[in-house]
Design a protein around this motif. Structure first.
Motif, PDB file in Angstrom:
ATOM      1  N   ALA A  88     -26.381   7.161   4.926  1.00  0.00           N
ATOM      2  CA  ALA A  88     -26.238   5.942   4.125  1.00  0.00           C
ATOM      3  C   ALA A  88     -27.492   5.700   3.275  1.00  0.00           C
ATOM      4  CB  ALA A  88     -25.983   4.750   5.045  1.00  0.00           C
ATOM      5  N   ALA A  89     -28.672   5.948   3.841  1.00  0.00           N
ATOM      6  CA  ALA A  89     -29.921   5.779   3.092  1.00  0.00           C
ATOM      7  C   ALA A  89     -29.995   6.767   1.934  1.00  0.00           C
ATOM      8  CB  ALA A  89     -31.115   5.968   4.030  1.00  0.00           C
ATOM      9  N   TYR A  90     -29.583   8.002   2.180  1.00  0.00           N
ATOM     10  CA  TYR A  90     -29.572   9.025   1.128  1.00  0.00           C
ATOM     11  C   TYR A  90     -28.673   8.598  -0.031  1.00  0.00           C
ATOM     12  CZ  TYR A  90     -27.850  13.291  -1.162  1.00  0.00           C
ATOM     13  OH  TYR A  90     -27.448  14.227  -2.075  1.00  0.00           O
ATOM     14  N   LEU A  93     -30.366   5.923  -2.099  1.00  0.00           N
ATOM     15  CA  LEU A  93     -31.423   6.495  -2.941  1.00  0.00           C
ATOM     16  C   LEU A  93     -30.843   7.298  -4.102  1.00  0.00           C
ATOM     17  CD1 LEU A  93     -33.907   7.664  -0.164  1.00  0.00           C
ATOM     18  CD2 LEU A  93     -34.231   5.764  -1.758  1.00  0.00           C
ATOM     19  N   LYS A  94     -29.739   7.987  -3.840  1.00  0.00           N
ATOM     20  CA  LYS A  94     -29.117   8.788  -4.890  1.00  0.00           C
ATOM     21  C   LYS A  94     -28.555   7.899  -5.993  1.00  0.00           C
ATOM     22  CE  LYS A  94     -26.353  12.965  -5.381  1.00  0.00           C
ATOM     23  NZ  LYS A  94     -25.515  13.982  -4.670  1.00  0.00           N
ATOM     24  N   ARG A  95     -27.985   6.761  -5.604  1.00  0.00           N
ATOM     25  CA  ARG A  95     -27.461   5.830  -6.611  1.00  0.00           C
ATOM     26  C   ARG A  95     -28.571   5.300  -7.502  1.00  0.00           C
ATOM     27  NH1 ARG A  95     -24.191   4.136  -2.170  1.00  0.00           N
ATOM     28  NH2 ARG A  95     -25.658   2.429  -1.697  1.00  0.00           N
ATOM     29  N   VAL A  99     -33.297  10.656  -5.559  1.00  0.00           N
ATOM     30  CA  VAL A  99     -33.191  11.964  -4.913  1.00  0.00           C
ATOM     31  C   VAL A  99     -32.293  12.858  -5.763  1.00  0.00           C
ATOM     32  CG1 VAL A  99     -33.582  11.171  -2.551  1.00  0.00           C
ATOM     33  CG2 VAL A  99     -31.265  11.172  -3.476  1.00  0.00           C
ATOM     34  N   GLU A 100     -32.575  14.151  -5.711  1.00  0.00           N
ATOM     35  CA  GLU A 100     -31.795  15.107  -6.475  1.00  0.00           C
ATOM     36  C   GLU A 100     -31.288  16.220  -5.555  1.00  0.00           C
ATOM     37  OE1 GLU A 100     -34.298  16.565  -9.557  1.00  0.00           O
ATOM     38  OE2 GLU A 100     -34.348  14.674 -10.672  1.00  0.00           O
ATOM     39  N   GLY A 101     -30.289  16.932  -6.051  1.00  0.00           N
ATOM     40  CA  GLY A 101     -29.752  18.041  -5.288  1.00  0.00           C
ATOM     41  C   GLY A 101     -28.784  17.587  -4.208  1.00  0.00           C
ATOM     42  N   THR A 102     -28.240  18.568  -3.485  1.00  0.00           N
ATOM     43  CA  THR A 102     -27.266  18.290  -2.446  1.00  0.00           C
ATOM     44  C   THR A 102     -27.923  18.356  -1.071  1.00  0.00           C
ATOM     45  OG1 THR A 102     -25.478  19.247  -3.773  1.00  0.00           O
ATOM     46  CG2 THR A 102     -25.098  19.042  -1.408  1.00  0.00           C
ATOM     47  N   VAL A 103     -27.706  17.310  -0.304  1.00  0.00           N
ATOM     48  CA  VAL A 103     -28.204  17.262   1.068  1.00  0.00           C
ATOM     49  C   VAL A 103     -27.018  17.045   2.004  1.00  0.00           C
ATOM     50  CG1 VAL A 103     -29.723  16.098   2.714  1.00  0.00           C
ATOM     51  CG2 VAL A 103     -30.410  16.292   0.312  1.00  0.00           C
ATOM     52  N   LYS A 104     -26.928  17.870   3.040  1.00  0.00           N
ATOM     53  CA  LYS A 104     -25.867  17.757   4.029  1.00  0.00           C
ATOM     54  C   LYS A 104     -26.448  17.204   5.329  1.00  0.00           C
ATOM     55  CE  LYS A 104     -22.581  19.352   1.444  1.00  0.00           C
ATOM     56  NZ  LYS A 104     -21.450  18.498   1.037  1.00  0.00           N
ATOM     57  N   PHE A 105     -25.622  16.503   6.086  1.00  0.00           N
ATOM     58  CA  PHE A 105     -26.077  15.825   7.296  1.00  0.00           C
ATOM     59  C   PHE A 105     -25.302  16.361   8.495  1.00  0.00           C
ATOM     60  CE2 PHE A 105     -26.784  13.271   3.601  1.00  0.00           C
ATOM     61  CZ  PHE A 105     -28.098  12.863   3.752  1.00  0.00           C
ATOM     62  N   ILE A 106     -26.058  16.941   9.447  1.00  0.00           N
ATOM     63  CA  ILE A 106     -25.447  17.633  10.570  1.00  0.00           C
ATOM     64  C   ILE A 106     -26.089  17.176  11.874  1.00  0.00           C
ATOM     65  CG2 ILE A 106     -24.928  19.883  11.602  1.00  0.00           C
ATOM     66  CD1 ILE A 106     -25.340  21.112   8.798  1.00  0.00           C
ATOM     67  N   THR A 107     -25.264  16.797  12.821  1.00  0.00           N
ATOM     68  CA  THR A 107     -25.733  16.413  14.151  1.00  0.00           C
ATOM     69  C   THR A 107     -25.356  17.488  15.158  1.00  0.00           C
ATOM     70  OG1 THR A 107     -25.572  14.033  13.743  1.00  0.00           O
ATOM     71  CG2 THR A 107     -25.499  14.744  16.028  1.00  0.00           C
ATOM     72  N   PHE A 108     -26.295  17.856  16.019  1.00  0.00           N
ATOM     73  CA  PHE A 108     -26.025  18.740  17.148  1.00  0.00           C
ATOM     74  C   PHE A 108     -26.287  17.977  18.446  1.00  0.00           C
ATOM     75  CE2 PHE A 108     -27.245  21.823  13.819  1.00  0.00           C
ATOM     76  CZ  PHE A 108     -26.156  22.678  13.873  1.00  0.00           C
ATOM     77  N   ALA A 109     -25.350  18.089  19.367  1.00  0.00           N
ATOM     78  CA  ALA A 109     -25.519  17.449  20.676  1.00  0.00           C
ATOM     79  C   ALA A 109     -24.708  18.213  21.709  1.00  0.00           C
ATOM     80  CB  ALA A 109     -25.075  15.991  20.631  1.00  0.00           C
TER      81      ALA A 109
END
Length: 312
Positions: A88-90, A93-95, A99-109
């Motif tokens: 949500a923060a990303y 910031l993008k709006r 920030v530029e470029g593509t950022v993906k968000f991944i959780t491991f548990a």
């Protein structure tokens, strides 16, 4: 969504999980993480959130980390909430053009932080619709804290809290069907896969999850040599037996459509999966034949149900 799998191109990508971490030999978790992160396109960045687990204590020893991407260690219970907050923060910031470029968000548990302690956080993040991928590496117990049973532990398995003796014969309860619970959230993409024996399947499911807009979930089998009690060198064999006995079937659910990813040429009996593991050794003692029969009946029933859903 689908991607053309090219093994040569994938192995030539730089590793995003470096060597030198402290995971046990014969552990599935490192292979799961490496395989999922390799599905990222080279030019894309990722934020990796990791719940407290074997994976966390072995790959993040402050101030050192085994990850080439941004990494956040979160508590057992809130890794999905942490990831959703960063996403949500990303977007905010993008709006604003910060920030530029593509950022993906991944959780491991692990399963303890997913099936049990983190389930509420995971359910909330999926329901809110964050563009993120949650990956559960399922080793079927709380391995990091001493091999205690979790709701992912299968029936009859021996753990330190479900011992084998005159009073009990391993875990009494069934394994929670977490993959089906996530399907019930009506999210865009859910898949169940495994890291060895079918690298293409893990890569394809991970790529689909990462590049499908919205919340996505992967449940990946991740054997533990200490908890499952098998020699480290038999990791690949154990995973293949789990898949070929249909104890751990491979499938995906995309926009509510169920698809089978793999059908064994010959469905093996469940004893082939149970026998190599010390946690099930008591099932082969005289008088415990009913346990094997019950385990086989359960696998057969779930497999037939999956075939009906997928139309296979």
């Amino acid at each position: 969504m689908s991607t053309v799998y090219n093994l040569k191109q994938e192995v030539e990508k730089p590793e995003r999980l470096t060597g030198g971490h402290r995971l046990c030999a014969g552990c599935g978790a490192g292979i799961v993480v490496s395989g999922v992160l390799r599905a990222l396109d080279k030019e894309d960045r990722a934020v990796v959130v990791n719940a407290t687990s074997c994976l966390e204590v072995s790959t993040f020893m402050y101030p050192y980390t085994a990850y080439m991407d941004s990494y956040i260690h979160s508590a057992f219970e809130n890794s999905a909430a942490t990831c959703s907050g960063v996403e949500a923060a990303y977007n905010a910031l993008k709006r604003r053009g910060k920030v530029e470029g593509t950022v993906k968000f991944i959780t491991f548990a692990g399963d303890g932080g997913t099936y049990d302690i983190g389930l509420q956080s995971l359910s909330g993040a999926m329901e809110r619709g964050h563009d993120m991928v949650y990956v559960c590496y399922d080793n079927e117990a709380y391995m990091n804290t001493g091999i205690q049973r979790s709701s992912a532990t299968p029936p009859f398995a021996r753990t330190t809290t479900t011992p084998v003796g005159s009073v009990g014969q391993g875990k009494k309860q069934n394994k929670k069907d977490l993959t089906e619970i996530l399907v019930a959230h009506h999210i865009p993409y859910v898949a169940q896969t495994a890291p060895i024996g079918n690298f293409k399947d893990l890569h394809t499911r991970a790529y689909n999850a990462i590049y499908t807009e919205g919340p996505c979930f992967l449940n990946v089998l991740s054997p533990c040599p200490r908890g499952w009690d098998y020699p480290a060198a038999r990791l690949a064999e154990i995973i293949k037996l789990a898949v070929d006995t249909c104890v751990w079937p491979l499938f995906e659910v995309e926009e509510g459509v169920w698809r089978l990813s793999y059908t064994p040429k010959k469905k093996l009996p469940v004893v082939d999966f149970l026998r190599p593991q010390g946690r099930f050794r008591h099932m082969f003692q005289k008088g415990n034949e009913w346990m094997i029969e019950e385990a086989q009946a359960s696998v057969d029933q779930k497999w037939e149900r999956l075939l009906e859903r997928t139309g296979a």
